[in-house]
Scaffold this motif. Structure first.
Motif, PDB file in Angstrom:
ATOM      1  N   PRO A 154       0.962  -1.114  -0.071  1.00  0.00           N
ATOM      2  CA  PRO A 154      -0.158  -0.124  -0.088  1.00  0.00           C
ATOM      3  C   PRO A 154       0.699   1.386  -0.103  1.00  0.00           C
ATOM      4  O   PRO A 154       0.198   2.233  -0.189  1.00  0.00           O
ATOM      5  N   TYR A 433      -7.722  -0.048   2.541  1.00  0.00           N
ATOM      6  CA  TYR A 433      -6.461  -0.456   3.403  1.00  0.00           C
ATOM      7  C   TYR A 433      -6.500   1.121   4.357  1.00  0.00           C
ATOM      8  O   TYR A 433      -6.542   1.159   5.438  1.00  0.00           O
ATOM      9  N   GLU A 472      -0.488  -5.746   4.182  1.00  0.00           N
ATOM     10  CA  GLU A 472       0.624  -5.073   3.362  1.00  0.00           C
ATOM     11  C   GLU A 472       1.262  -5.840   2.525  1.00  0.00           C
ATOM     12  O   GLU A 472       2.083  -5.509   1.634  1.00  0.00           O
TER      13      GLU A 472
END
Length: 547
Positions: A154, A433, A472
């Motif tokens: 991300p 996210y 992640e």
């Protein structure tokens, strides 16, 4: 007729403004911010600066732009990017031939310098990029290499969307945090502050803009409107070309006045609007209390009264319609976002907040349970939402005082955690996210008094954070979706903030003088000027209408 009479004084106010007539050719009038007077601040790096629009997406630019309407990344100051095989190095290819607005060349060194500023001044690092970066360096042929301390996929969006500033200017700035940057030197399409007064300012074209023939618009002009009502009157009367306003009964009051040219597009892609409880202040640190507040809210009535039915009630995932494919349908059904006054009262009883003889709840020390609810003055939709919330919470025996502040004061109090309850937006990104990270991750919690980019409620959940950190590193869509479902479960279990409704992505356009606005049929960007960096895509597409 009653509507017309009510707005007549505002029409006279607009007509008597300092705007010369006829309108300057090629000047786009924009309504984005509601302010009683403009403050000259074009600092694109500090989240708490209160910089004027479009500082972050129109004056300055980033390397790539994620268009949520298109669901893809658009190359901008970088022509592309590549990951190393181990996903620990990300390289951006800096676009050749770009110049700053003072004519100096834009280079990879400017990118390296910008990220160095974030490292040197942590207050500028709102996204926390130096929590996952170890080094940023320029390589051959205009490439910038970002070295990661761990696999953190991300992180791409944080780096791609980072505003880049010129090294030759900012190296001499003593304090980049407090710098107001009154004469910006930037790469964006509009960089020249040609007029700046309390009630009006204007941005002219960058004389060295890197996209040939763009922008076609000669200048942007902004009039100061303290309230939605005044901004809407200017829009309805044809004084504004592009707006991001909440407009009551928009189809009747705006679109129908000139159907050939007046348009609106309100997809539910705006960030979710929350009632934020300051969890550093008991009893708001008790999940039972937060869920009780949520269950006392009649969201169907809230969206009808405050939002004119433009949106829908939030569910227990809090996700807006841009994330439909990510939503866990079972979590969405969780009861704490449903109206249930009996269940809400029961939770408060369990939390030890008993009712007194006067029907009002008492804290454990015997003091009345009373809360201040803060909203922006002049934001009529949120003011009405605050009034509805206040009435609903009083049914629980909670005293609620609605307090309104001008935007700058309100936002400062929000960012520093100097509130009890506040209505505000949330952050988003290409996936959920960022949305959940800023709601649930302990890594985003800042002490009260320190400016926070989000997580204004100041709460973190270790279990959610562990799931987010696994996300992640997740390399497949299946793994990502499975993890995000578990994150949604933790959000619903902990109720760190109280979702009210997905905010419509407010966007209105008047194509009488300009063409090229995004529409539902041509969704190259969101029409909402608030939707940064989408606004860059729009500003570089608009053209004056040929007469």
């Amino acid at each position: 007729m009653r509507f017309a009479r009510a707005l007549l004084p505002l029409a006279l106010l607009v007509a008597c403004s300092s705007e010369p007539r006829p309108r300057p050719p090629g000047v786009l009038f924009v309504s984005v911010e509601q302010q009683s007077a403009w403050v000259r601040n074009f600092n694109p790096l500090f989240a708490g600066a209160g910089a004027r629009w479009p500082t972050r997406a129109g004056v300055y630019e980033c390397m790539e732009i994620f268009s949520s309407a298109q669901g893809r990344w658009v190359p901008w100051l970088a022509t592309g990017h590549t990951w190393s095989e181990d996903q620990l190095t990300l390289r951006f290819n800096v676009r050749d031939g770009v110049r700053w607005s003072d004519g100096k060349p834009f280079t990879a060194d400017d990118v390296v310098f910008t990220f160095g500023l974030l490292k040197q001044h942590p207050a500028l690092d709102a996204g926390g990029v130096w929590r996952f970066l170890t080094d940023v360096k320029a390589e051959a042929q205009g490439t910038v290499a970002f070295s990661f301390s761990r696999v953190y996929l991300p992180g791409f969006s944080d780096l791609a969307h980072q505003i880049i500033v010129p090294q030759h200017v900012w190296k001499d700035v003593a304090d980049p945090v407090t710098f107001t940057n009154p004469e910006p030197v930037a790469t964006g399409p509009f960089t020249q502050v040609t007029l700046f007064r309390n009630q009006v300012y204007e941005l002219g074209r960058n004389p060295h803009y890197w996209q040939p023939g763009k922008p076609a618009v000669s200048a942007l002009r902004f009039l100061a409107f303290p309230t939605n009502d005044q901004a809407n009157m200017a829009l309805v009367e044809g004084e504004v070309d592009w707006a991001g306003n909440f407009v009551p009964a928009v189809d009747r009051t705006f679109v129908s006045r000139n159907p050939a040219h007046h348009a609106r597009w309100f997809p539910l892609y705006g960030s979710t609007v929350f009632l934020y409880p300051n969890t550093t202040r008991p009893p708001l640190d008790d999940v039972r209390v937060r869920k009780a507040l949520s269950m006392a809210l009649d969201r169907d009535r809230l969206v009808e009264v405050a939002m004119y039915g433009y949106t829908r009630p939030a569910d227990a995932t809090a996700l807006n319609d841009a994330y439909t494919g990510w939503k866990d349908a079972e979590v969405a059904k969780d009861a704490w976002t449903h109206y249930d006054l009996d269940a809400a009262n029961k939770l408060l009883d369990e939390a030890g907040l008993t009712r007194g003889a006067d029907g009002m709840r008492r804290l454990k020390d015997g003091q009345p349970f009373a809360l201040d609810l803060e909203v922006v003055s002049g934001w009529s939709d949120w003011v009405r939402a605050g009034q509805v919330v206040g009435r609903d919470l009083r049914k629980l025996g909670i005293g609620v005082t609605l307090k309104t502040y001008e935007f700058g004061t309100w936002f400062t109090r929000l960012q520093k955690g100097e509130f009890q309850l506040a209505i505000s937006w949330s952050l988003d990104g290409p996936t959920p996210y960022n949305f959940y990270k800023w709601l649930l991750s302990p890594r985003t919690v800042r002490p009260v008094g320190e400016v926070a980019a989000a997580n204004w409620h100041r709460m973190g959940d270790a279990q959610a954070d562990e799931l987010l950190m696994r996300f992640e590193r997740a390399g497949t869509p299946e793994e990502q979706h499975a993890l995000m479902s578990q994150v949604q479960q933790r959000f619903s279990a902990t109720a760190p903030a109280i979702p009210l409704f997905p905010n419509p992505s407010w966007g209105e356009s008047n194509s009488s003088r300009f063409t090229g606005f995004p529409t539902e049929q041509n969704p190259y960007a969101r029409l909402a000027p608030h939707a940064e960096p989408d606004s860059l895509l729009v500003l570089t597409q608009l053209s004056p209408r040929e007469r």
